[in-house]
Design a protein around this motif. Structure first.
Motif, PDB file in Angstrom:
ATOM      1  N   ALA A  22       0.820  -1.215   0.000  1.00 60.38           N
ATOM      2  CA  ALA A  22       0.000   0.000   0.000  1.00 60.38           C
ATOM      3  C   ALA A  22       0.856   1.269   0.000  1.00 60.38           C
ATOM      4  O   ALA A  22       0.436   2.305  -0.513  1.00 60.38           O
ATOM      5  N   ARG A  23       2.080   1.181   0.541  1.00 60.17           N
ATOM      6  CA  ARG A  23       2.916   2.397   0.563  1.00 60.17           C
ATOM      7  C   ARG A  23       3.287   2.837  -0.858  1.00 60.17           C
ATOM      8  O   ARG A  23       3.713   3.955  -1.071  1.00 60.17           O
ATOM      9  N   GLU A  82      -5.540   6.608   2.033  1.00 58.59           N
ATOM     10  CA  GLU A  82      -5.949   5.595   3.013  1.00 58.59           C
ATOM     11  C   GLU A  82      -7.149   4.798   2.510  1.00 58.59           C
ATOM     12  O   GLU A  82      -7.220   3.581   2.664  1.00 58.59           O
ATOM     13  N   ALA A 105      -6.334   2.491  -0.325  1.00 55.76           N
ATOM     14  CA  ALA A 105      -5.612   1.296   0.161  1.00 55.76           C
ATOM     15  C   ALA A 105      -6.562   0.155   0.520  1.00 55.76           C
ATOM     16  O   ALA A 105      -6.121  -0.960   0.749  1.00 55.76           O
ATOM     17  N   ARG A 134      -6.302  -0.902  -3.365  1.00 50.61           N
ATOM     18  CA  ARG A 134      -5.121  -0.622  -4.175  1.00 50.61           C
ATOM     19  C   ARG A 134      -3.850  -0.934  -3.402  1.00 50.61           C
ATOM     20  O   ARG A 134      -3.904  -1.017  -2.185  1.00 50.61           O
ATOM     21  N   LEU A 184      -0.354   2.097   6.590  1.00 51.50           N
ATOM     22  CA  LEU A 184      -0.795   1.381   5.394  1.00 51.50           C
ATOM     23  C   LEU A 184       0.262   0.408   4.891  1.00 51.50           C
ATOM     24  O   LEU A 184       0.020  -0.375   3.997  1.00 51.50           O
ATOM     25  N   ASP A 185       1.464   0.493   5.477  1.00 50.37           N
ATOM     26  CA  ASP A 185       2.571  -0.259   4.900  1.00 50.37           C
ATOM     27  C   ASP A 185       2.295  -1.741   4.811  1.00 50.37           C
ATOM     28  O   ASP A 185       2.633  -2.395   3.839  1.00 50.37           O
ATOM     29  N   ARG A 223      -1.780  -5.992   3.739  1.00 53.96           N
ATOM     30  CA  ARG A 223      -2.176  -7.048   2.813  1.00 53.96           C
ATOM     31  C   ARG A 223      -0.961  -7.955   2.635  1.00 53.96           C
ATOM     32  O   ARG A 223       0.106  -7.461   2.266  1.00 53.96           O
TER      33      ARG A 223
END
Lengths: 459, 459
Positions: free
Chosen positions: A12-13, A74, A77, A80, B3-4, B7
């Motif tokens: 996500a980063r 955010e 995420a 994505r 967010l890192d 997933r």
């Protein structure tokens, strides 16, 4: 068969921190939207009646990078970055020396690329104190996406859904309601435009142009309400560039370089999202070929004209500088509802006009055939719109088979077809028609281009 | 909000190379299936009429690891490994100190965990020269999955679909046809059993038990045809262990240790797939708590009895040692069609009997409520079956909110609800019933347990 690397997934980063604005790099300015009454450039004040200021700024911005607010990242995420997948099973099936990749936007909550812009638009409206957004939807993809985005930011959402689709696709309405939106068939009794139409014809099945009119009337008439559009406009294409920006990183992971990028084109936003970050290279003569695929029943880029035309089919929406078949052009009833638009986004149109974008059109049966092939080997049933990109990619791969070229082909699989199985049913039953489109139909509609437009030459 | 890492995605090379067979580690042997006529253990010869030899071997194997053939891994790689997702938006929404993760099986071509076994079964049938497979389907998940798997290995597929579902869920049929299968409503005119039923009642809407009977008759009567089942049996649960094996790696990536694993349970295969790789630890007193969630309308584990019972509702299928409500038990018409089964897979049942598995039941409205909450914050609309697991996870997270415990909660989101929007529609309209289940209904059905079973005590 090397399974080690065929799916390229970013953390996500790696969601981009800024959108890429192609207006900064084009050699020609995008001509302004025109007020439909006066034929003069639409002012921010006029647009402010239905759009938030930040969106209006983005619509005309020439800044190269526009920061994506953290609350938007955010929410993006939630689904994505979307995956890039090497279609190894499809390559094997086609026996092509080409490498085929697809960027899969169907992983989003509503199954297409549409929430990429919906989330951003809902956020800016929320920031500016808007409590309610009205919009229209045809097949339902945009309505669902805005419903979802509004729900995330606690905004009321009202969707005017073309009545014939409302009745044929009840589960798109279900999804909007699941996300807390109110969805009613258009024409409705809730607007003057709707009531007038129903008074004339109580059985009117509606049209996208009518639904747009109702949504704009709703938004213009209430202080707390704005309007949102899901394609065509510059800011929508801007928001979609997360697709192409992620794609660049993913192709780098794959240690591959694209020879051609392919996307289907209705209003143009999913195509824009993928290709815009590659256009500058293309201008410098080194980027990949860019290919738009459109339906033969609505061949805006392949048979339309670059001119000012109304955004809607009635002539109430602003005029935009774009490839168009004429706002009075009525495409036949193909199942790729999202591609049945008479015009094309102004930025995509400019890229086309500059000779940077190729375009091809296909009939719906050959697209569904490609969609079925793809589903059977890759396990994803594409949306009818997306089958056009699949068809484009398969044809390119088959050309490589003939020539022996080992091209890197990338296409945007803009959505899944889980809510479109009725059209697959009809295709499999042999009940889909391939419509021919006589040139005179296009000529007639092009004769109806707005006169006001003539005052601002853009040829 | 970090967010890192929310997933956890594994590359295809991390698809397990072997399935984990829990029979190797249980302190008690799983009692054999019994021939429904004789009450004696079913012989491999008897089972060979409808199953390939390799599947029969797996059904009774006590080997701990059974190698996954490379062609099966290659096909699993079309969608696997499935993602593990930290439900950060749900945690935030619930304001819980717990960490919630879901393993998302809805990414498969047919939208659930079912293809995990379908692909393996199709492969072994192909290896043994079978040209055609017959099966039944209720809501359509299994029929679609077997259709897809048969298509991959070029096997003809015939699906008998319960007539009422065939009519209510036409798009599941569309998907089967998209994958090249033939799907007909059951009872049909194509089997003796079907014809006899239609002669008595031409308007018969069918039932899973009837469809099973038709598919088995079809398979038993043709040399080139086998039968395949999508849940309950040991080999199906075995094939599903890829879920739990991947989960272990993904939780290691997340540097987290599960306190509780939660899954919905119908025949038990998705639950088995997730929890079996954790059962040995649990036996040693150190693994996570294991929790099955079932519908109050069909509370096999919470209110059933451990006994031998027929696999189907008519009494023609082999008897299995399992928790059952009695094969004549007819659950009310809840929308989680996949959970409306009177029994529970023998391996899951054994784990329950050994005290290693907890179980809880919920009414459908509270499950749909949980499903809507999940969809609105996490962006995935769960299948009605999967909403049971969501509800279980939310309740555990809310308990943590009360106690302040920072538990690690993991649940299996076994599928998406894109083909189940009708049930969401009904829920949102307030039209769903919560059925009470009088004890006498269960007692009556338990009085009908097969007599033959009494001869082989399994207390």
């Amino acid at each position: 068969m090397n399974l080690d690397q065929h799916r390229y997934v970013l953390p996500a980063r790696d969601i981009p921190t800024a959108w890429y604005n192609i207006a900064a790099d084009l050699p020609e300015a995008i001509p302004p939207h025109l007020n439909p009454q006066t034929g003069q450039p639409a002012t921010p004040q006029e647009m402010g009646a239905i759009f938030p200021q930040e969106i209006i700024k983005q619509e005309v911005s020439t800044e190269r990078w526009i920061e994506i607010p953290e609350p938007v990242r955010e929410k993006l995420a939630i689904w994505r970055p979307s995956p890039l997948v090497r279609a190894i099973q499809l390559e094997k099936h086609l026996k092509t020396p080409a490498r085929i990749y697809y960027k899969y936007e169907g992983v989003s909550p509503t199954g297409s690329h549409k929430p990429n812009s919906a989330v951003a638009q809902a956020y800016y409206n929320k920031q500016e104190g808007i409590k309610r957004i009205a919009t229209e939807t045809g097949a339902g993809q945009w309505g669902c996406s805005l419903a979802f985005a509004c729900d995330l930011f606690d905004i009321e959402c009202k969707v005017y859904m073309v009545k014939v689709s409302y009745e044929q696709k009840p589960f798109r309405r279900s999804m909007m309601e699941l996300f807390g939106a109110s969805c009613i068939p258009s024409p409705s009794n809730e607007t003057e435009a709707g009531r007038a139409l129903l008074a004339k014809d109580p059985n009117c099945t509606g049209a996208l142009g009518i639904a747009i009119t109702e949504a704009i009337e709703d938004a213009a008439g209430r202080e707390d309400t704005n309007y949102a559009l899901g394609s065509v406009l510059n800011h929508v294409c801007l928001h979609q560039t997360v697709i192409g920006l992620e794609l660049k990183k993913q192709l780098a992971m794959a240690e591959d370089t694209p020879d051609i990028l392919i996307g289907c084109a209705g209003g143009g936003s999913n195509l824009a999202g993928m290709i815009f970050p590659y256009v500058k290279e293309r201008m410098e003569g080194k980027g990949p070929q860019l290919l738009a695929v459109e339906p033969s029943a609505c061949p805006t880029l392949t048979r339309g004209k670059y001119a000012y035309d109304y955004g809607d089919s009635i002539g109430l929406a602003p005029m935009a500088p774009m490839y168009t078949l004429g706002h009075t052009f009525v495409p036949s009833g193909i199942h790729a509802g999202g591609l049945r638009y008479h015009g094309m986004g102004p930025t995509i149109s400019m890229v086309r006009k500059l000779g940077l974008l190729d375009a091809v059109s296909y009939h719906q049966n050959e697209c569904f055939e490609a969609g079925v092939t793809f589903a059977r080997v890759e396990g994803i049933c594409p949306a009818p719109e997306s089958t056009h990109a699949v068809k484009g990619a398969i044809d390119e791969a088959l050309k490589c088979k003939e020539t022996g070229e080992e091209k890197c082909i990338v296409f945007n699989l803009s959505g899944h077809g889980h809510f479109d199985m009725l059209s697959y049913d009809k295709y499999l039953a042999g009940d889909l028609e391939d419509y021919s489109l006589p040139q005179e139909n296009i000529d007639t509609a092009l004769n109806n281009l707005p006169e006001a437009a003539a005052e601002t030459s853009i040829s």
